[in-house]
Design an enzyme around this catalytic site. Structure first.
Site, PDB file in Angstrom:
ATOM      1  N   LYS A 116       0.062  -6.588 -13.876  1.00  0.00           N
ATOM      2  CA  LYS A 116       1.030  -7.377 -13.092  1.00  0.00           C
ATOM      3  C   LYS A 116       1.886  -8.251 -14.005  1.00  0.00           C
ATOM      4  CE  LYS A 116      -1.403  -7.426  -8.704  1.00  0.00           C
ATOM      5  NZ  LYS A 116      -2.279  -8.152  -7.805  1.00  0.00           N
ATOM      6  N   LYS A 200      -3.902   4.605  -6.259  1.00  0.00           N
ATOM      7  CA  LYS A 200      -4.617   4.135  -5.064  1.00  0.00           C
ATOM      8  C   LYS A 200      -3.627   3.733  -3.970  1.00  0.00           C
ATOM      9  CE  LYS A 200      -4.886  -0.735  -5.939  1.00  0.00           C
ATOM     10  NZ  LYS A 200      -5.513  -1.991  -6.052  1.00  0.00           N
ATOM     11  N   LYS A 203      -0.796  -1.959  -0.738  1.00  0.00           N
ATOM     12  CA  LYS A 203       0.318  -2.604  -0.040  1.00  0.00           C
ATOM     13  C   LYS A 203       1.588  -2.525  -0.872  1.00  0.00           C
ATOM     14  CE  LYS A 203      -3.021  -5.895   0.346  1.00  0.00           C
ATOM     15  NZ  LYS A 203      -4.017  -6.725   0.990  1.00  0.00           N
TER      16      LYS A 203
END
Ligand code: TYM
Length: 346
Positions: A116, A200, A203
């Site tokens: 991130k 995966k 969201k």
């Protein structure tokens, strides 16, 4: 009276209007089953979700929505504790203590943080994001949790929680913290994105790659029908060479309880389209009652808030005691010598 059942803890972020199939199969289904064997503590981790800088109105709304979906999936507030993380201030307090025993290098090695922060750059990356796994360790240690049911993506974070618990015991004496065991069900630990079956389902993934609990039957069917499949036409389970079809088979098996081999046998000689149409029916059948229950719960926010308030009160009883024990071991003077610091010299 001491509780004979071991305690389990897990949490979920209120970062979307709807939970998705990965959350459902990788976490929620196991959380519901855990209620038979464990004293369960389940948390909507709103403090964690602040690391993505959400709009205040959205976080308020999504905190209730997430709790409503947990209830709809079968989390039973008469058996388990269901609460909102920020309602129990000891989570943030214990995080500080754990910050002081977590290595900077150790926290820098967390892969979710590395990924991130690489995407966001150092100016766009907050200290909160860096500290995310330590807050997660605080969540778990604060309840003396023996087991933590999660999906595969949380494995490394769980490892840090275990390391920190072990370190506390070595530094401050055995019994300072319980070393938690991750509970990751291999078959459903990583549900993949329908559009990119090598990643995966998440969201933040591709919008068409996710199946949301709150989606209408039409949207669910459309997403499944347009799921990416593989070059040949054979329905076979082989995640290495056929990740798309294997993911659909995994979902089918998990939602019906039927073995993958049996499903493959049933579809021998049939087309992907047959499998997808049937899977769409299965998903709609499971999700429809969840969606309807969630909607009805959301129509009564006062009822929902009362459940969360009761959950927070029960959570706080445990958290205050455990925090007092750990803070005392660190050498922090108990306030007034009574209350939550009373076991400080234990
Ligand atoms: P979160 O909110 O991202 O996800 C909640 C749960 O869903 C699981 N999950 C998946 N499982 C299988 N396949 C997928 N595609 C998939 N996507 C998500 C996650 O593994 C998780 O179990 N850091 C946690 C929240 C947290 C927590 C905790 C968990 C905060 N404190 C303490 C356990 C214990 C998170 O972001 O989950």
């Amino acid at each position: 009276m001491p509780n004979p059942r071991p305690r389990a803890f897990s949490g979920i972020q209120p970062t979307a209007d709807s939970l998705h199939l990965g959350n459902y199969l990788g976490a929620l289904v196991n959380w519901v089953a855990f209620q038979d064997t464990f004293e369960c503590v389940y948390c909507v981790v709103d403090l964690h979700s602040l690391t993505v800088g959400p709009d205040p109105a959205a976080i308020r709304d999504r905190t209730r929505r997430t709790a409503a979906q947990m209830l709809a999936a079968g989390i039973d507030p008469s058996r388990s504790i269901l609460f909102v993380q920020s309602h129990v201030p000891e989570h943030a307090e214990l995080t500080w203590l754990l910050n002081c025993v977590t290595g900077f290098g150790e926290a820098s090695r967390m892969t979710q943080f590395k990924d991130k922060s690489l995407r966001q750059g150092s100016e766009g990356t907050t200290v909160g994001l860096f500290d995310y796994p330590v807050l997660m360790a605080a969540d778990i240690l604060l309840y003396d949790a023996a087991a933590v049911p999660v999906g595969e993506d949380q494995r490394q974070h769980l490892e840090l929680s275990r390391d920190l618990a072990t370190r506390l015991n070595a530094r401050y004496g055995e019994g300072t913290a319980i070393v938690p065991e991750p509970y990751i069900v291999r078959a459903t630990a990583k549900i993949q994105d329908l559009q990119d079956p090598t990643s995966k389902m998440s969201k933040s993934g591709s919008p068409g790659g996710i199946l949301e609990l709150m989606d209408s039957p039409k949207v669910l069917a459309k997403r499944i029908k347009s799921a990416v499949t593989d070059g040949d036409t054979e329905i076979r389970f082989d995640p290495g060479t056929k990740p798309g079809v294997s993911n659909l088979l995994t979902i089918y098996s998990a939602l019906t309880g039927r073995g993958i081999d049996t499903i493959v046998e049933d579809y021998r000689g049939k087309m992907y389209g047959h499998l997808k149409a049937d899977l769409a029916d299965v998903v709609v059948e499971v999700f429809t009652p969840l969606r309807e229950k969630t909607q009805s719960y959301l129509e009564d926010p006062a009822w929902l808030d009362a459940i969360l308030a009761e959950g927070a009160a029960r959570a706080r009883e445990i958290a205050a005691e455990v925090y007092g024990r750990i803070a005392g071991r660190f050498g922090l003077l108990p306030p007034g010598g009574a209350g939550r610091g009373s076991s400080a010299d234990g």
